[in-house]
Design a protein around this motif. Structure first.
Motif, PDB file in Angstrom:
ATOM      1  N   ALA A 154       0.956  -1.118  -0.247  1.00  0.00           N
ATOM      2  CA  ALA A 154       0.223   0.087   0.222  1.00  0.00           C
ATOM      3  C   ALA A 154       0.594   1.218  -0.545  1.00  0.00           C
ATOM      4  O   ALA A 154       0.769   2.145  -0.718  1.00  0.00           O
ATOM      5  N   ASP A 155       2.284   1.305   0.741  1.00  0.00           N
ATOM      6  CA  ASP A 155       3.261   2.472   0.792  1.00  0.00           C
ATOM      7  C   ASP A 155       3.227   3.075  -1.164  1.00  0.00           C
ATOM      8  O   ASP A 155       3.292   3.928  -1.233  1.00  0.00           O
ATOM      9  N   ASP A 156       3.789   1.724  -1.289  1.00  0.00           N
ATOM     10  CA  ASP A 156       4.410   1.925  -2.510  1.00  0.00           C
ATOM     11  C   ASP A 156       3.119   2.392  -3.869  1.00  0.00           C
ATOM     12  O   ASP A 156       3.480   3.363  -4.332  1.00  0.00           O
ATOM     13  N   ALA A 216       8.519  11.412  -1.253  1.00  0.00           N
ATOM     14  CA  ALA A 216       6.948  11.179  -1.183  1.00  0.00           C
ATOM     15  C   ALA A 216       7.326  10.102  -0.287  1.00  0.00           C
ATOM     16  O   ALA A 216       5.841   9.714   0.705  1.00  0.00           O
ATOM     17  N   ARG A 217       7.772   8.980   0.094  1.00  0.00           N
ATOM     18  CA  ARG A 217       7.716   7.909   0.667  1.00  0.00           C
ATOM     19  C   ARG A 217       8.016   8.846   2.173  1.00  0.00           C
ATOM     20  O   ARG A 217       6.889   7.976   3.563  1.00  0.00           O
ATOM     21  N   LEU A 273      -4.475   4.049   2.810  1.00  0.00           N
ATOM     22  CA  LEU A 273      -5.525   4.047   1.967  1.00  0.00           C
ATOM     23  C   LEU A 273      -6.333   4.160   1.385  1.00  0.00           C
ATOM     24  O   LEU A 273      -6.791   4.407  -0.065  1.00  0.00           O
ATOM     25  N   ASP A 274      -6.606   5.856   2.228  1.00  0.00           N
ATOM     26  CA  ASP A 274      -7.380   6.910   1.374  1.00  0.00           C
ATOM     27  C   ASP A 274      -6.714   7.703  -0.030  1.00  0.00           C
ATOM     28  O   ASP A 274      -7.416   8.165  -0.314  1.00  0.00           O
ATOM     29  N   ILE A 275      -6.059   8.007   0.114  1.00  0.00           N
ATOM     30  CA  ILE A 275      -4.562   8.496  -1.111  1.00  0.00           C
ATOM     31  C   ILE A 275      -5.061   6.941  -2.064  1.00  0.00           C
ATOM     32  O   ILE A 275      -4.939   7.863  -2.702  1.00  0.00           O
ATOM     33  N   THR A 292      11.107  -0.342   6.337  1.00  0.00           N
ATOM     34  CA  THR A 292      10.192  -0.838   5.436  1.00  0.00           C
ATOM     35  C   THR A 292      10.855   0.621   4.574  1.00  0.00           C
ATOM     36  O   THR A 292      10.075  -0.089   3.460  1.00  0.00           O
ATOM     37  N   LEU A 293      11.665   1.327   4.223  1.00  0.00           N
ATOM     38  CA  LEU A 293      11.594   2.537   4.046  1.00  0.00           C
ATOM     39  C   LEU A 293      12.852   2.054   1.915  1.00  0.00           C
ATOM     40  O   LEU A 293      13.871   2.423   2.009  1.00  0.00           O
ATOM     41  N   HIS A 294      12.207   1.159   1.425  1.00  0.00           N
ATOM     42  CA  HIS A 294      13.106   0.510   0.638  1.00  0.00           C
ATOM     43  C   HIS A 294      12.563  -0.391  -0.567  1.00  0.00           C
ATOM     44  O   HIS A 294      11.135  -1.063   0.088  1.00  0.00           O
TER      45      HIS A 294
END
Lengths: 328, 99
Positions: free
Chosen positions: A179-181, A226-227, A242-244, B95-97
């Motif tokens: 989801a983060d990506d 952005a991350r 999840l909203d994004i 998890t930053l990769h």
């Protein structure tokens, strides 16, 4: 957690699903406190529901799982092989890996993929840049330097998956993303027009030093930015990610925007929206000793190629995505 | 206090590529308990050899770093206020990769 480990008295809350085991995590999606076993169960069941509701697969299909050896694709390989067995999807699953030829980077993760092959009993196919294009990433970097090489790597990898899929004669390719990506991709797509300005800002702020810890060729500074932004948002409000994604799914492209049409590359025959696919343009540049071909700013080559260069000059090194397309 | 600390997801690169550290952490002067806040400051001083900004942000870990205390997300045990006990296992995963 195993029975032998002592629970924390202060934080020993029970799982809200089974009310038996100690909760091990808080799901960002629901804020539920849940134990490891119940998390696996709801996670796998939710994926099954998505597959069924969207009719992602048909019985008898051959499916390649894009496998990098990282956490996302490893989870995907596990979940798909497990659900295929549990719910009798009737799928023929394969692992498909791309070897970019980056010394000290992919070697380890390809070992992980080979472990996945044994663990989940899925046949593995590895396609290499060297075999497909005649160049390893190390050789490309030697020729063009550290700047812009992500364009080559990204374009070649995308097409390598297509070519590997053709070799395996599969119907579909499944890729795993977290989801983060995806939230990051949504933001980056929206920020596309601002990226030049943003990049300048990041360079001024020295933030490019922070970029991707593990890729040794990593100029995509704004990605890291952005991350970090997304993870900061998540800390304030766990559902933000999840909203994004949801807002990305609801993104509509105005009717006046000209979207690329899918065709085939005149040179190699693979999918392309242009006369020549991006990989062929980049390859032509490499082979003719003009590696800047296809990475914007370059001018004055043959007319076919020139058209392509012009088309792409707005996107520069951002993995050659068209403006307005949300392709996750 | 004997603790086992584990660094993963790339964070081990910040402590000389060693993933598992068996350490002995003293209680802060006058304190009766060791909290995660104390531990983080101890880790920053004693284990993190480079790029501390990849690990810490302000007085907590950088967003995107998962923290598990005895296999349990520290969000459930009070994050920085989590109190640690003898032989606890604390895991840090970035998890930053790439995935």
């Amino acid at each position: 957690m195993e029975a032998g480990t002592k629970p924390k008295i202060s934080g020993a809350r029970l799982c809200c699903c089974c009310n038996q085991r100690r909760a091990a995590l808080k799901r960002p999606k629901t804020l539920e406190q849940i134990c490891r076993e119940c998390f696996y169960e709801v996670f796998e069941e939710e994926i099954h529901q998505v597959i069924v509701e969207n009719q992602l697969f048909k019985p008898g299909e051959r499916i390649a799982i894009g496998a990098s050896g990282g956490k996302d694709s490893t989870v995907l390989a596990y979940v798909l092989s497990e659900l295929n067995r549990r719910h009798n999807y009737g799928l023929d699953l394969f692992l498909l890996s791309v070897d970019e030829g980056i010394t000290g980077y992919r070697d380890d993760s390809l070992e992980t993929v080979k472990r996945n092959e044994l663990q989940y009993g899925l046949p593995l196919k590895i396609v290499s840049y060297k075999d497909l294009y005649g160049w390893t990433m190390d050789e490309i970097v030697k020729m063009i330097g550290l700047k812009n090489n992500c364009t080559f790597c990204g374009v070649f990898r995308r097409q390598a998956l297509d070519r590997g899929a053709a070799l395996l004669k599969v119907d579909k390719v499944a890729t795993g993303h977290n989801a983060d990506d995806i939230a990051e991709t949504v933001l980056l797509n929206i920020l596309r027009d601002w990226v030049d300005a943003l990049q300048l800002l990041l360079v001024k702020m020295d933030l490019f030093l922070d970029a991707n810890l593990l890729s040794i060729y990593s100029p995509n500074a704004y990605r890291g930015f952005a991350r970090e932004f997304i993870k900061d948002l998540e800390r304030l409000r766990p559902r933000a990610i999840l909203d994004i994604i949801k807002s990305g799914e609801n993104f509509r492209i105005s009717a006046s925007t000209k979207m690329p049409e899918q065709g085939t590359c005149e040179r190699c025959g693979y999918i392309s929206s242009q006369k020549w696919c991006k990989a062929c343009v980049l390859l032509e540049g490499l082979n003719r000793g003009l590696p800047k071909l296809g990475i914007g700013r370059s001018r004055g080559l043959n007319s076919d190629v020139k058209k392509d260069v012009k088309q792409d000059s707005g996107t520069k090194s951002i993995e050659s995505k068209q403006c307005g397309s949300l392709d996750f | 206090m004997q603790l086992t600390l584990e660094f993963g997801g790339g964070l081990e690169l910040l402590c000389q590529s060693v993933k598992i550290h068996n350490v002995n952490v003293d209680l802060p002067k006058g304190a009766e308990k060791l909290t995660m806040k104390d531990l983080l400051s101890w880790v920053s001083t004693n284990l993190i050899k480079e790029r501390p900004e990849m690990f810490m942000k302000g007085e907590s870990v950088r967003p995107g770093v998962l923290v598990l205390v005895n296999d349990c997300d520290w969000e459930l045990s009070g994050q920085l206020d989590t109190t640690l006990e003898e032989k606890d296992v604390v895991v840090f995963i970035s998890t930053l990769h790439g995935g």
